[in-house]
Design an enzyme around this catalytic site. Structure first.
Site, mmCIF file in Angstrom:
data_model
loop_
_atom_site.group_PDB
_atom_site.id
_atom_site.type_symbol
_atom_site.label_atom_id
_atom_site.label_comp_id
_atom_site.label_asym_id
_atom_site.label_seq_id
_atom_site.Cartn_x
_atom_site.Cartn_y
_atom_site.Cartn_z
ATOM 1 N N PHE A 121 0.870 -1.247 -0.059
ATOM 2 C CA PHE A 121 -0.075 0.039 0.172
ATOM 3 C C PHE A 121 0.917 1.142 0.179
ATOM 4 C CE2 PHE A 121 0.862 -0.766 4.335
ATOM 5 C CZ PHE A 121 0.858 0.506 5.038
ATOM 6 N N CYS A 122 0.356 2.302 -0.136
ATOM 7 C CA CYS A 122 0.980 3.475 -0.239
ATOM 8 C C CYS A 122 0.083 4.755 -0.008
ATOM 9 C CB CYS A 122 1.570 3.984 -1.646
ATOM 10 S SG CYS A 122 0.406 3.797 -3.069
ATOM 11 N N ALA A 123 0.081 5.877 -0.627
ATOM 12 C CA ALA A 123 -1.028 7.072 -0.448
ATOM 13 C C ALA A 123 -2.218 6.609 -1.203
ATOM 14 C CB ALA A 123 -0.280 8.513 -0.680
ATOM 15 N N GLY A 125 -2.318 3.913 -3.905
ATOM 16 C CA GLY A 125 -2.437 2.881 -4.631
ATOM 17 C C GLY A 125 -1.601 2.631 -5.857
ATOM 18 N N SER A 149 -5.344 2.449 -0.086
ATOM 19 C CA SER A 149 -4.071 2.706 0.649
ATOM 20 C C SER A 149 -4.372 3.775 1.794
ATOM 21 C CB SER A 149 -3.114 3.193 -0.296
ATOM 22 O OG SER A 149 -2.602 2.245 -1.314
#
Length: 163
Positions: A121-123, A125, A149
């Site tokens: 995950f990130c901020a 996607g 995310s």
């Protein structure tokens, strides 16, 4: 060097070395080459996780799964989920290609084993998807992506960002 790729229903196609190939039909298969050989990535798609799945993993961690935050350290400093590891995609894209000892020297945590499922995950996607594809290129077959995310987490949970 050329790579031949095909299946039983079609003639093999030739591709020149150093090309990144993404073929879509009834399956997804990707082939890439590097200086020391050709890496083949899995034909199985990554599992897609939803907010409730991640919330459950945060509440009750599963030892067979590793939540991998691929945001940069300055983003993680603003807000981090518990029970996750940070492997920043932009500054350390080859993190999972490192051998075990070098990984531990750089990140100060044990390198995730290939028998665990890595959930990226990130901020928002996008980086998570890229990181998942890289992980597969390094031999990680069990992978997942949480497209919502951190942005989704911050919208749906009562926790707020650090100030």
């Amino acid at each position: 060097m050329e790579i031949l790729f095909g299946n039983d229903s079609e003639a093999p196609k030739k591709f020149k070395c150093n090309e990144f190939i993404m073929l879509r039909s009834n399956f997804i298969s990707r082939v890439s080459s590097c200086a020391n050989g050709v890496r083949f990535m899995s034909t199985l798609p990554a599992k897609v996780y939803q907010f409730e799945d991640i919330k459950k993993l945060i509440t009750k961690p599963d030892p067979s799964k590793v939540l991998v935050d691929v945001r940069e350290p300055n983003e993680v400093a603003e807000f981090a989920l518990p029970h996750t590891i940070n492997l920043p995609l932009k500054t350390a894209p080859g993190a999972l290609s490192l051998d075990k000892e070098e990984f531990e020297n750089v990140f100060h945590i044990p390198k995730p084993s290939k028998d665990k499922e890595l959930i990226f995950f990130c901020a928002a996607g996008i980086r998570a998807q890229a990181a998942e594809e890289l992980a597969r290129s390094y031999g990680y077959e069990k992978t997942g992506v949480w497209p919502g995310s951190i942005n989704e987490w911050l919208q749906k949970s009562p926790v707020s960002k650090k100030e």
